[in-house]
Motif scaffolding. Structure first.
Motif, PDB file in Angstrom:
ATOM      1  N   SER A   1     -10.976   1.858   9.477  1.00  0.00           N
ATOM      2  CA  SER A   1     -11.900   2.994   9.434  1.00  0.00           C
ATOM      3  C   SER A   1     -11.977   3.508   8.012  1.00  0.00           C
ATOM      4  N   VAL A   2     -13.117   4.142   7.694  1.00  0.00           N
ATOM      5  CA  VAL A   2     -13.368   4.650   6.342  1.00  0.00           C
ATOM      6  C   VAL A   2     -14.097   5.973   6.463  1.00  0.00           C
ATOM      7  N   ALA A   3     -13.708   6.935   5.645  1.00  0.00           N
ATOM      8  CA  ALA A   3     -14.447   8.199   5.578  1.00  0.00           C
ATOM      9  C   ALA A   3     -15.801   7.954   4.937  1.00  0.00           C
ATOM     10  N   GLN A   4     -16.669   8.941   5.030  1.00  0.00           N
ATOM     11  CA  GLN A   4     -18.014   8.765   4.519  1.00  0.00           C
ATOM     12  C   GLN A   4     -18.063   8.576   3.011  1.00  0.00           C
ATOM     13  N   SER A   5     -17.158   9.225   2.296  1.00  0.00           N
ATOM     14  CA  SER A   5     -17.198   9.117   0.830  1.00  0.00           C
ATOM     15  C   SER A   5     -15.800   9.344   0.264  1.00  0.00           C
ATOM     16  N   GLY A   6     -15.617   8.846  -0.927  1.00  0.00           N
ATOM     17  CA  GLY A   6     -14.377   9.094  -1.651  1.00  0.00           C
ATOM     18  C   GLY A   6     -13.158   8.450  -1.040  1.00  0.00           C
ATOM     19  N   SER A   7     -13.318   7.298  -0.405  1.00  0.00           N
ATOM     20  CA  SER A   7     -12.198   6.641   0.261  1.00  0.00           C
ATOM     21  C   SER A   7     -11.530   5.642  -0.680  1.00  0.00           C
ATOM     22  N   GLU A   8     -10.190   5.706  -0.716  1.00  0.00           N
ATOM     23  CA  GLU A   8      -9.443   4.804  -1.586  1.00  0.00           C
ATOM     24  C   GLU A   8      -8.166   4.337  -0.902  1.00  0.00           C
ATOM     25  N   VAL A   9      -7.729   3.164  -1.324  1.00  0.00           N
ATOM     26  CA  VAL A   9      -6.413   2.644  -0.953  1.00  0.00           C
ATOM     27  C   VAL A   9      -5.610   2.530  -2.241  1.00  0.00           C
ATOM     28  N   VAL A  10      -4.452   3.179  -2.283  1.00  0.00           N
ATOM     29  CA  VAL A  10      -3.620   3.213  -3.495  1.00  0.00           C
ATOM     30  C   VAL A  10      -2.420   2.295  -3.291  1.00  0.00           C
ATOM     31  N   MET A  11      -2.202   1.420  -4.254  1.00  0.00           N
ATOM     32  CA  MET A  11      -1.110   0.438  -4.181  1.00  0.00           C
ATOM     33  C   MET A  11       0.127   0.940  -4.937  1.00  0.00           C
ATOM     34  N   SER A  12       1.283   0.485  -4.503  1.00  0.00           N
ATOM     35  CA  SER A  12       2.515   0.781  -5.240  1.00  0.00           C
ATOM     36  C   SER A  12       2.752  -0.305  -6.283  1.00  0.00           C
ATOM     37  N   ARG A  13       1.812  -0.382  -7.211  1.00  0.00           N
ATOM     38  CA  ARG A  13       1.904  -1.338  -8.321  1.00  0.00           C
ATOM     39  C   ARG A  13       1.041  -0.838  -9.465  1.00  0.00           C
ATOM     40  N   LEU A  14       1.400  -1.229 -10.673  1.00  0.00           N
ATOM     41  CA  LEU A  14       0.655  -0.796 -11.852  1.00  0.00           C
ATOM     42  C   LEU A  14      -0.714  -1.470 -11.920  1.00  0.00           C
ATOM     43  N   ALA A  15      -1.666  -0.754 -12.486  1.00  0.00           N
ATOM     44  CA  ALA A  15      -3.040  -1.257 -12.587  1.00  0.00           C
ATOM     45  C   ALA A  15      -3.199  -2.106 -13.851  1.00  0.00           C
TER      46      ALA A  15
ATOM     47  N   ILE B   1       0.850  -1.189   0.000  1.00  0.00           N
ATOM     48  CA  ILE B   1       0.000   0.000   0.000  1.00  0.00           C
ATOM     49  C   ILE B   1       0.883   1.235   0.000  1.00  0.00           C
ATOM     50  N   ALA B   2       0.667   2.113  -0.959  1.00  0.00           N
ATOM     51  CA  ALA B   2       1.436   3.355  -1.042  1.00  0.00           C
ATOM     52  C   ALA B   2       0.854   4.421  -0.124  1.00  0.00           C
ATOM     53  N   ARG B   3      -0.470   4.555  -0.121  1.00  0.00           N
ATOM     54  CA  ARG B   3      -1.135   5.561   0.709  1.00  0.00           C
ATOM     55  C   ARG B   3      -2.638   5.289   0.732  1.00  0.00           C
ATOM     56  N   VAL B   4      -3.319   5.950   1.653  1.00  0.00           N
ATOM     57  CA  VAL B   4      -4.774   5.829   1.768  1.00  0.00           C
ATOM     58  C   VAL B   4      -5.375   7.220   1.825  1.00  0.00           C
ATOM     59  N   SER B   5      -6.646   7.320   1.545  1.00  0.00           N
ATOM     60  CA  SER B   5      -7.351   8.604   1.603  1.00  0.00           C
ATOM     61  C   SER B   5      -7.475   9.068   3.050  1.00  0.00           C
ATOM     62  N   ASP B   6      -7.728  10.362   3.222  1.00  0.00           N
ATOM     63  CA  ASP B   6      -7.976  10.914   4.553  1.00  0.00           C
ATOM     64  C   ASP B   6      -9.155  10.202   5.196  1.00  0.00           C
ATOM     65  N   GLY B   7      -9.014   9.858   6.456  1.00  0.00           N
ATOM     66  CA  GLY B   7     -10.086   9.194   7.179  1.00  0.00           C
ATOM     67  C   GLY B   7     -10.063   7.690   7.073  1.00  0.00           C
ATOM     68  N   VAL B   8      -9.110   7.146   6.298  1.00  0.00           N
ATOM     69  CA  VAL B   8      -9.016   5.694   6.114  1.00  0.00           C
ATOM     70  C   VAL B   8      -7.813   5.177   6.896  1.00  0.00           C
ATOM     71  N   THR B   9      -8.014   4.117   7.645  1.00  0.00           N
ATOM     72  CA  THR B   9      -6.898   3.412   8.280  1.00  0.00           C
ATOM     73  C   THR B   9      -7.034   1.922   7.988  1.00  0.00           C
ATOM     74  N   VAL B  10      -5.902   1.288   7.786  1.00  0.00           N
ATOM     75  CA  VAL B  10      -5.885  -0.150   7.502  1.00  0.00           C
ATOM     76  C   VAL B  10      -4.793  -0.781   8.363  1.00  0.00           C
ATOM     77  N   SER B  11      -4.882  -2.091   8.538  1.00  0.00           N
ATOM     78  CA  SER B  11      -3.898  -2.828   9.332  1.00  0.00           C
ATOM     79  C   SER B  11      -3.710  -4.219   8.752  1.00  0.00           C
ATOM     80  N   ASN B  12      -2.800  -4.955   9.370  1.00  0.00           N
ATOM     81  CA  ASN B  12      -2.534  -6.342   8.939  1.00  0.00           C
ATOM     82  C   ASN B  12      -2.238  -6.429   7.441  1.00  0.00           C
ATOM     83  N   VAL B  13      -1.413  -5.509   6.961  1.00  0.00           N
ATOM     84  CA  VAL B  13      -1.109  -5.467   5.535  1.00  0.00           C
ATOM     85  C   VAL B  13      -0.045  -6.516   5.203  1.00  0.00           C
ATOM     86  N   THR B  14      -0.343  -7.374   4.264  1.00  0.00           N
ATOM     87  CA  THR B  14       0.634  -8.335   3.729  1.00  0.00           C
ATOM     88  C   THR B  14       0.558  -8.297   2.211  1.00  0.00           C
ATOM     89  N   HIS B  15       1.673  -8.602   1.576  1.00  0.00           N
ATOM     90  CA  HIS B  15       1.630  -8.629   0.106  1.00  0.00           C
ATOM     91  C   HIS B  15       2.753  -9.499  -0.428  1.00  0.00           C
TER      92      HIS B  15
END
Length: 724
Positions: free
Chosen positions: A637-651, A612-626
């Motif tokens: 946790s997730v914000a009410q709208s517009g929440s994303e998790v951005v990966m350090s990998r090509l789509a 995971i490269a970064r997350v949107s404001d209001g988002v928290t994640v844990s137990n990250v494995t890859h």
């Protein structure tokens, strides 16, 4: 039907059978053909020791093999490498040969010693010898006598495209041509009822899984030609056999090439146009000069409009066909398949230079040379005259002179080497009038022509010592390449003109280029790719081998977070040049100046790309494995709208998400997952499988079932026939 060891018995006047002497031994003639190939290649290596370690082999194949070998030694078969970025989608790339056992052996052999040039040269010599053997066996399968099959074997290795492009640089082309000869040989023998289908299945599997499409196209043409003649002859059994055999490589083609096809929409290989920019295709004028070993023509390529080497060269033996017209009459029916194959292949060579993602039709020339070599061997076997006619020698000489004139006309400045080549070829032709050469039957003539072929090639070797493609002067020592990255963190990106490194070999002590980075064992974004990811390449103005414009440095460090942050880069190597002579370290980085480069090091290194490269404001994640193909995390946790998790990998196409949905790629190329409040507490798994993976695996499985069933069916039938 002939095998490697079969010779023709002769009857004596008293009716007894006289066994052929050792001079007629196929093994002896094959050895002579292989010796001629080795003599030709050793002469080239004496002239230029790096002849077989050139251009794309330096920047592409060697590092690719080394990287694959590293993974195999770790017990892995790589499918995706997030840290290699646009160069890391190995199944879509195709030419990594991930499913090819022959490629595995080559990859492992790159780890045997420290010399890259020696290792690669040995591999390519093996393939050139194998090409010679394959064409020898193919000619024998069509009824050629061993001495003429020996001439064919050597001739197939000496064509211009093979010598100046495929063998030095585009090694997958050499591998394809070699395997195609064995596929054709195995197919011919099986359809003639002499042998089982297993050699065909093995050879065609190796051919398709090399991942180079031109040999697959040629195989498809061959199968359709065999099928067409079977249908025309109303031979239903033969037609059914060809159709069943053809299904095997067709299914494997789905398995190998569908990932690239389905990935193409996000890459620069997505074009569907058919056009002719005259780049690496030929016209009839070029082909008319093809009998001249020293002749050059006007094929447009990386060098400009005029060839600097005899790329169009087929064989100096072409004019000799006028000496053996009787052989044509005796052979025409048996040679229908090769003749149609030759016609279709020539049509492709002189056709449009771009057909969708397919480019450079000159890459089909090795198959033209192979078929011509086969035709000469078979026709000469059935029609070489006991006495060579002076009139026909004059006609052959006239053809040679006209071809020489056309070669001179294409590039008048080449008149000296063309004249020398023509004179030598004329001398060899007129030597055929001598009783001990051309007037003692085909065996003496074939032996003379095999030796003379080396003489004819000599001026070509002297004048054209290397490929017209680039020599990047890369180091040969694997350990030296490995040490370049010893002080660098994972996540390396090169900025600037990486091609300028070739000007001074010492520069490779500070940076590498393209796939040579695989020798370091580090994650490097600037490796070679044939499938540049469009939005990524556009934003960083990066080419397929890691060159970038000077502006790429600013692009990497603009904004917050930066692209360098999102890509998990820890080292940026900046090649000194225009606009990059004075480099300052951004905040959080340090800069080391070398003679040829600046090296930027991140102060606090980031984990390797893929997570995971970064997350949107209001988002928290844990137990990250890859790992290479998946990312798993828990949503806290997730914000009410517009929440994303951005990966350090090509789509790349092929990603799926369990527990959420994919979002539009961030920055246009970063894989992103969209979250909503209902995802809190959920475990999200992002998984990559090559697009169309279910269909691809099904195609491979069906191909395996077909090959096994057909082989068992043939074995049972053969056993029943033997009992009967």
């Amino acid at each position: 039907m002939h095998s490697l060891t079969e010779t023709e018995d002769r009857s004596t006047p008293d009716g007894s059978v006289q066994k052929p002497g050792w001079r007629q031994s196929p093994v002896l003639w094959l050895a002579a053909s292989v010796a001629a190939v080795m003599a030709m290649m050793l002469a080239r290596l004496v002239r230029e020791p790096r002849f077989l370690f050139w251009d794309d082999t330096q920047l592409g194949a060697f590092g690719q093999w080394y990287g694959l070998g590293s993974r195999l030694l770790e017990g892995q078969l790589p499918i995706l490498s997030p840290g290699a970025w646009q160069g890391g989608n190995y199944l879509a790339e195709g030419q990594w040969g991930i499913w090819n056992p022959l490629t595995w052996l080559i990859a492992l052999s790159m780890h045997v010693g420290d010399g890259a040039t020696v290792a690669v040269t040995l591999v390519k010599l093996v393939f050139l010898v194998a090409l010679c053997i394959g064409v020898f066996l193919l000619a024998r399968a069509y009824g050629a006598q061993p001495w003429w099959a020996a001439v064919a074997g050597f001739t197939a290795t000496a064509g211009g495209q093979t010598i100046f492009m495929d063998a030095p640089s585009w090694v997958t082309g050499l591998q394809n041509a070699t395997l195609f000869a064995f596929v054709w040989w195995a197919l011919k023998r099986h359809l003639d009822g002499a042998r089982g289908p297993l050699p065909f299945f093995v050879a065609s599997y190796l051919l398709v899984t090399i991942g180079y499409v031109f040999g697959v196209i040629e195989l498809a043409i061959l199968l359709f030609v065999f099928l067409g003649f079977a249908i025309a002859a109303k031979n239903r059994a033969q037609a059914l056999r060809v159709a069943l055999l053809g299904c095997f490589p067709a299914l494997l083609t789905v398995f190998v090439y569908l990932p690239g096809v389905l990935t193409a929409p996000v890459t620069r290989r997505a074009g569907s146009d058919i056009l002719n920019d005259l780049f690496l295709n030929m016209d009839l004028g070029d082909l008319a000069a093809s009998p001249i070993a020293t002749g050059v023509s006007s094929v447009r390529g990386y060098w400009g409009d005029f060839l600097p080497v005899p790329l169009q060269y087929v064989t100096w033996l072409l004019p000799l066909l006028v000496l053996i017209s009787a052989g044509w009459r005796a052979s025409l029916r048996d040679l229908r398949v090769p003749l149609v194959l030759l016609g279709v292949t020539l049509a492709l060579v002189i056709g449009p230079s771009v057909v969708g993602p397919l480019r450079y039709p000159a890459r089909m020339m090795p198959y033209v040379v192979m078929v011509v070599a086969l035709l000469i061997a078979v026709v000469a076997s059935r029609g070489w005259p006991q006495r060579v006619s002076p009139r026909r020698i004059l006609v052959a000489a006239l053809i040679t002179v006209v071809s020489g004139w056309l070669a001179w006309a294409a590039q008048p400045s080449s008149w000296v080497v063309v004249a020398v080549g023509v004179l030598i070829q004329l001398g060899v032709l007129f030597a055929l009038l001598h009783r001990r050469v051309g007037g003692r039957g085909g065996k003496a003539a074939a032996g003379w022509l095999l030796i003379a072929s080396l003489v004819v090639i000599a001026p070509q070797i002297a004048k054209y010592p290397s490929s017209p493609l680039g020599n990047f002067n890369v180091p040969s020592s694997v350990s030296a390449m490995h040490d370049v990255a010893s002080g660098m963190g994972d996540g390396i990106f090169t900025v600037g003109d990486v091609y300028s490194l070739q000007r001074d070999p010492r520069s490779y002590e500070e940076s590498l280029v393209a796939n040579l980075w695989y020798t370091t064992g580090k994650d490097v974004a600037s490796v070679y790719t044939v499938l540049p990811f469009t939005s990524y390449a556009d934003q960083l103005c990066v080419d397929i081998r890691g060159w970038t414009c000077a502006d790429a440095l600013d692009t990497l460090f603009e904004g917050s977070p930066t692209i360098a942050d999102d890509m998990a880069l820890n080292t940026v190597v900046v090649i000194k040049g225009e606009g990059l002579d004075d480099v300052r370290a951004p905040a959080g980085w340090t800069a080391d100046e070398g003679e040829f480069t600046w090296t930027l090091h991140r102060t606090d290194e980031l984990p390797r790309a893929g997570g995971i490269a970064r997350v949107s404001d209001g988002v928290t994640v844990s137990n990250v494995t890859h790992d290479d193909t998946s990312v798993t995390f828990t949503v806290d946790s997730v914000a009410q709208s517009g929440s994303e998790v951005v990966m350090s990998r090509l789509a790349w196409p092929g990603y799926t998400v369990d527990g959420a949905e994919l979002a539009a790629p961030d920055r246009g190329f970063l894989l992103s997952v969209a979250l909503d409040p209902s995802d809190v507490g959920s475990t999200i798994r992002v998984q990559f499988s090559p697009p169309g993976w279910t269909a691809e695996v099904a195609a491979a499985a069906l191909a395996g079932v077909l090959a096994l069933s057909y082989t068992l069916w043939f074995a049972v039938r053969a056993r029943a026939r033997r009992r009967a």
